[in-house]
Design a protein around this motif. Structure first.
Motif, PDB file in Angstrom:
ATOM      1  N   TYR A 167       0.839  -1.204   0.000  1.00  0.00           N
ATOM      2  CA  TYR A 167       0.000   0.000   0.000  1.00  0.00           C
ATOM      3  C   TYR A 167       0.874   1.254   0.000  1.00  0.00           C
ATOM      4  CZ  TYR A 167      -3.932   3.082   1.079  1.00  0.00           C
ATOM      5  OH  TYR A 167      -4.881   4.081   1.045  1.00  0.00           O
ATOM      6  N   ASP A 168       1.299   1.599  -1.181  1.00  0.00           N
ATOM      7  CA  ASP A 168       2.180   2.740  -1.447  1.00  0.00           C
ATOM      8  C   ASP A 168       1.496   3.537  -2.556  1.00  0.00           C
ATOM      9  OD1 ASP A 168       4.456   4.383  -1.728  1.00  0.00           O
ATOM     10  OD2 ASP A 168       5.275   3.075  -3.278  1.00  0.00           O
ATOM     11  N   PRO A 169       0.341   4.104  -2.240  1.00  0.00           N
ATOM     12  CA  PRO A 169      -0.532   4.632  -3.291  1.00  0.00           C
ATOM     13  C   PRO A 169       0.100   5.734  -4.124  1.00  0.00           C
ATOM     14  CG  PRO A 169      -1.305   5.283  -1.091  1.00  0.00           C
ATOM     15  CD  PRO A 169      -0.224   4.275  -0.890  1.00  0.00           C
ATOM     16  N   GLN A 170      -0.143   5.665  -5.421  1.00  0.00           N
ATOM     17  CA  GLN A 170       0.363   6.687  -6.345  1.00  0.00           C
ATOM     18  C   GLN A 170      -0.745   7.040  -7.334  1.00  0.00           C
ATOM     19  OE1 GLN A 170       4.044   5.118  -8.031  1.00  0.00           O
ATOM     20  NE2 GLN A 170       4.775   4.531  -6.014  1.00  0.00           N
ATOM     21  N   PRO A 171      -1.753   7.784  -6.846  1.00  0.00           N
ATOM     22  CA  PRO A 171      -2.837   8.148  -7.763  1.00  0.00           C
ATOM     23  C   PRO A 171      -2.314   9.020  -8.898  1.00  0.00           C
ATOM     24  CG  PRO A 171      -3.080   9.267  -5.631  1.00  0.00           C
ATOM     25  CD  PRO A 171      -1.932   8.332  -5.498  1.00  0.00           C
ATOM     26  N   PRO A 172      -2.886   8.864 -10.094  1.00  0.00           N
ATOM     27  CA  PRO A 172      -2.391   9.644 -11.239  1.00  0.00           C
ATOM     28  C   PRO A 172      -2.500  11.158 -11.020  1.00  0.00           C
ATOM     29  CG  PRO A 172      -4.355   8.362 -11.838  1.00  0.00           C
ATOM     30  CD  PRO A 172      -3.948   7.926 -10.465  1.00  0.00           C
ATOM     31  N   PHE A 173      -3.488  11.575 -10.243  1.00  0.00           N
ATOM     32  CA  PHE A 173      -3.623  13.012  -9.938  1.00  0.00           C
ATOM     33  C   PHE A 173      -3.490  13.161  -8.427  1.00  0.00           C
ATOM     34  CE2 PHE A 173      -6.278  11.871 -13.547  1.00  0.00           C
ATOM     35  CZ  PHE A 173      -5.588  12.556 -14.544  1.00  0.00           C
ATOM     36  N   PRO A 174      -2.297  13.533  -7.954  1.00  0.00           N
ATOM     37  CA  PRO A 174      -2.026  13.498  -6.506  1.00  0.00           C
ATOM     38  C   PRO A 174      -3.009  14.325  -5.673  1.00  0.00           C
ATOM     39  CG  PRO A 174       0.014  13.743  -7.724  1.00  0.00           C
ATOM     40  CD  PRO A 174      -1.094  13.869  -8.728  1.00  0.00           C
ATOM     41  N   THR A 175      -3.544  15.401  -6.236  1.00  0.00           N
ATOM     42  CA  THR A 175      -4.468  16.230  -5.454  1.00  0.00           C
ATOM     43  C   THR A 175      -5.913  16.033  -5.913  1.00  0.00           C
ATOM     44  OG1 THR A 175      -4.188  18.072  -6.984  1.00  0.00           O
ATOM     45  CG2 THR A 175      -2.704  18.004  -5.082  1.00  0.00           C
ATOM     46  N   GLY A 176      -6.143  15.030  -6.754  1.00  0.00           N
ATOM     47  CA  GLY A 176      -7.443  14.878  -7.414  1.00  0.00           C
ATOM     48  C   GLY A 176      -8.523  14.199  -6.590  1.00  0.00           C
ATOM     49  N   GLY A 177      -8.151  13.604  -5.461  1.00  0.00           N
ATOM     50  CA  GLY A 177      -9.133  12.814  -4.718  1.00  0.00           C
ATOM     51  C   GLY A 177      -9.795  13.552  -3.580  1.00  0.00           C
ATOM     52  N   ASN A 178      -9.463  14.815  -3.426  1.00  0.00           N
ATOM     53  CA  ASN A 178      -9.988  15.609  -2.316  1.00  0.00           C
ATOM     54  C   ASN A 178     -10.678  16.851  -2.878  1.00  0.00           C
ATOM     55  OD1 ASN A 178     -10.204  17.505  -0.155  1.00  0.00           O
ATOM     56  ND2 ASN A 178      -8.594  16.406   0.959  1.00  0.00           N
ATOM     57  N   PRO A 179     -11.943  17.087  -2.521  1.00  0.00           N
ATOM     58  CA  PRO A 179     -12.662  18.220  -3.116  1.00  0.00           C
ATOM     59  C   PRO A 179     -12.020  19.572  -2.818  1.00  0.00           C
ATOM     60  CG  PRO A 179     -13.879  17.290  -1.268  1.00  0.00           C
ATOM     61  CD  PRO A 179     -12.762  16.343  -1.566  1.00  0.00           C
ATOM     62  N   LYS A 180     -11.220  19.640  -1.746  1.00  0.00           N
ATOM     63  CA  LYS A 180     -10.566  20.916  -1.408  1.00  0.00           C
ATOM     64  C   LYS A 180      -9.438  21.241  -2.389  1.00  0.00           C
ATOM     65  CE  LYS A 180     -11.198  20.023   3.504  1.00  0.00           C
ATOM     66  NZ  LYS A 180     -10.476  19.469   4.653  1.00  0.00           N
ATOM     67  N   THR A 181      -8.837  20.209  -2.962  1.00  0.00           N
ATOM     68  CA  THR A 181      -7.659  20.427  -3.808  1.00  0.00           C
ATOM     69  C   THR A 181      -7.893  20.007  -5.258  1.00  0.00           C
ATOM     70  OG1 THR A 181      -6.871  18.247  -3.089  1.00  0.00           O
ATOM     71  CG2 THR A 181      -6.001  20.162  -1.922  1.00  0.00           C
ATOM     72  N   ALA A 182      -9.012  19.358  -5.528  1.00  0.00           N
ATOM     73  CA  ALA A 182      -9.267  18.854  -6.888  1.00  0.00           C
ATOM     74  C   ALA A 182      -9.579  20.004  -7.841  1.00  0.00           C
ATOM     75  CB  ALA A 182     -10.423  17.869  -6.861  1.00  0.00           C
ATOM     76  N   ASP A 183      -9.462  19.707  -9.102  1.00  0.00           N
ATOM     77  CA  ASP A 183      -9.838  20.605 -10.189  1.00  0.00           C
ATOM     78  C   ASP A 183     -11.283  21.063  -9.949  1.00  0.00           C
ATOM     79  OD1 ASP A 183     -10.624  21.591 -12.672  1.00  0.00           O
ATOM     80  OD2 ASP A 183      -9.453  20.099 -13.777  1.00  0.00           O
ATOM     81  N   LYS A 184     -11.488  22.404  -9.881  1.00  0.00           N
ATOM     82  CA  LYS A 184     -12.810  22.909  -9.508  1.00  0.00           C
ATOM     83  C   LYS A 184     -13.905  22.498 -10.491  1.00  0.00           C
ATOM     84  CE  LYS A 184     -15.278  26.872  -7.676  1.00  0.00           C
ATOM     85  NZ  LYS A 184     -16.480  26.386  -8.391  1.00  0.00           N
ATOM     86  N   LEU A 185     -13.537  22.391 -11.770  1.00  0.00           N
ATOM     87  CA  LEU A 185     -14.524  21.965 -12.768  1.00  0.00           C
ATOM     88  C   LEU A 185     -15.029  20.552 -12.486  1.00  0.00           C
ATOM     89  CD1 LEU A 185     -13.124  23.248 -16.183  1.00  0.00           C
ATOM     90  CD2 LEU A 185     -15.425  23.640 -15.268  1.00  0.00           C
ATOM     91  N   VAL A 186     -14.141  19.709 -11.978  1.00  0.00           N
ATOM     92  CA  VAL A 186     -14.521  18.329 -11.661  1.00  0.00           C
ATOM     93  C   VAL A 186     -15.447  18.313 -10.442  1.00  0.00           C
ATOM     94  CG1 VAL A 186     -13.648  16.045 -11.010  1.00  0.00           C
ATOM     95  CG2 VAL A 186     -12.394  17.410 -12.680  1.00  0.00           C
ATOM     96  N   VAL A 187     -15.098  19.124  -9.446  1.00  0.00           N
ATOM     97  CA  VAL A 187     -15.957  19.237  -8.255  1.00  0.00           C
ATOM     98  C   VAL A 187     -17.349  19.712  -8.664  1.00  0.00           C
ATOM     99  CG1 VAL A 187     -16.272  20.392  -6.021  1.00  0.00           C
ATOM    100  CG2 VAL A 187     -13.962  19.715  -6.766  1.00  0.00           C
TER     101      VAL A 187
END
Lengths: 287, 287
Positions: free
Chosen positions: B241-261
């Protein structure tokens, strides 16, 4: 194209995306699709951020005692792709128990038998395991299925020790590949070139992921490649994939506590050895 | 205590750990347990790094169309605890289909019915979902089961919208809690205090995790609390469990791309509204 029609089309695409991701309950779908005005604020999406559609044919091989999370991690993200067909394939349609689930727990109801599985797939993915994976490697029907489908499948992939099943089927010869960190060196016995990375692509037709949870990253990376960044970001945020492991460096043998690495290596030496001897015995049988 | 006996005991503990984690195939267990010398290098483990044993009684509630990953993430890690009993509990022993699995896919064979579930549990965990979760909230047997077990259960927890099921059972009144980011505000309707964090403990008897993949972090954090750092690190490394999501800030609504939110908020407004109205309607019915 006027502005209103663009908004309406985008709204419908979003609904399609949500429906595919299982995000909109059946009961709400009909009403919403007929009345996109219910989406309170029409979204103005820049063209390159529009959701790219597709119709990928994806099969995930399952066999008794495979590790559930190896398959379910990528499945969660891949199944979120609107238009994709994601199915489980097995020797028969009988429910397949995941590792440890013989008395209760996760199992899979396959959609397809080996015989019924389409000849041409976009993606064929093989999860790993332990006892069950030894058996899969020794199972002629499983190996023959992989050999027969690999030639026409665009991308053949694995998670964890699933790479050793691909290898046993001769599908990683001369290929860069990864595996669970403890079985990385066993890849040499199937003629592969081990690469200690979380996800390893070799050309456009092979991809292998590291142990268990690496399947989540693989799944999302595949969504990104199939559907583009915007789609993948949508699914990542839907699954709130913002991982915060309690030990930030603990999941990688290069950075983990050395005592923990040694403990697991001590424990698993017999398993690694059994993978190696099984693979070498089968290889010799074929020569 | 002489050195040899310490080594032998540690070796057996490690084997027990591996066996519990499903890491040692059945066929190897007998031989290894009878002959700890097969572990090539005896491990010298510092006392505070010895594996802490336990006998936790853990139940995971399942209901039709729950999100598989919500339950399987924590299950993977919790089931790795030697001595713990991790079981799925449902209204009946019939296989329970996960979200989207009505025609094929993941299902769960429950170990226990509500009636058979032990009165005293260490942990009772509730996964989330969408359509299925609305139904669970409205299901009297499910809500009554949670109410009846909560009083005697040491820790009641949830993943994703499972928090709304706990809330509907009155188990989050005045408690700090989290949920899938899109249903965080709905927690107020069950009298909880929403906290936008990935894992929220309230006292020693409540824990809630954010959306879907937060269940992995919850599972590992619980292993850490039950068994200590060394054990948890072992299971984390086993699951790589050494997670490496393709978008490091993409999984949190505070830091994700606003258009996606905005896209997801637009899509899910009707679902959030349905959670709210369902919960308020049931609350009013009881007054």
């Amino acid at each position: 194209m006027n502005h209103e029609s663009l908004n309406r089309r985008d709204a419908l695409r979003l609904l399609a995306f949500a429906t595919a991701a299982g995000a909109i309950p059946q009961s709400l779908r009909a009403a919403e699709t007929n009345d996109s005005a219910k989406i309170q604020k029409p979204l103005h999406i820049h063209p390159q951020q529009q959701l790219r559609m597709g119709s990928e044919q994806i099969a995930i091989l399952v066999y008794p005692e495979f590790t559930a999370l190896d398959a379910l991690g990528p499945h969660y993200f891949l199944a979120g792709m609107m238009g994709a067909t994601v199915r489980f394939v097995a020797k028969t349609l009988d429910p397949v128990p995941c590792e440890g689930a013989s008395r209760g727990g996760f199992c899979v109801k396959p959609h397809l038998t080996f015989a019924d599985c389409p000849e041409q797939l976009d993606l064929l993915l093989v999860p790993g395991g332990l006892t069950g994976t030894f058996a899969a490697i020794e199972d002629k029907a499983t190996i023959n299925f992989l050999k027969s489908r690999a030639a026409k499948t665009k991308l053949v992939g694995s998670v964890c020790t699933g790479s050793l099943v691909l290898g046993a089927a001769g599908l990683l010869k001369g290929r860069k590949a990864t595996s669970h960190w403890q079985t990385l060196e066993v890849l040499k016995d199937v003629g592969a070139i081990p690469v200690a990375e979380r996800i390893v692509f070799d050309g456009t037709d092979r991809v292998t992921a590291a142990g268990v949870s690496a399947g989540l990253d693989l799944g999302l990376e595949l969504v990104r490649r199939y559907r583009g960044d915007f789609y993948a970001k949508g699914i990542q945020l839907l699954g709130e994939y913002d991982p915060q492991p309690p030990f930030p460096t603990g999941g990688n043998p290069k950075t983990a506590d050395k005592l923990v690495v040694d403990m697991l290596n001590g424990m698993h030496a017999p398993i690694v050895e059994k993978f190696r001897t099984t693979i070498l015995r089968l290889a010799n049988k074929h020569h």
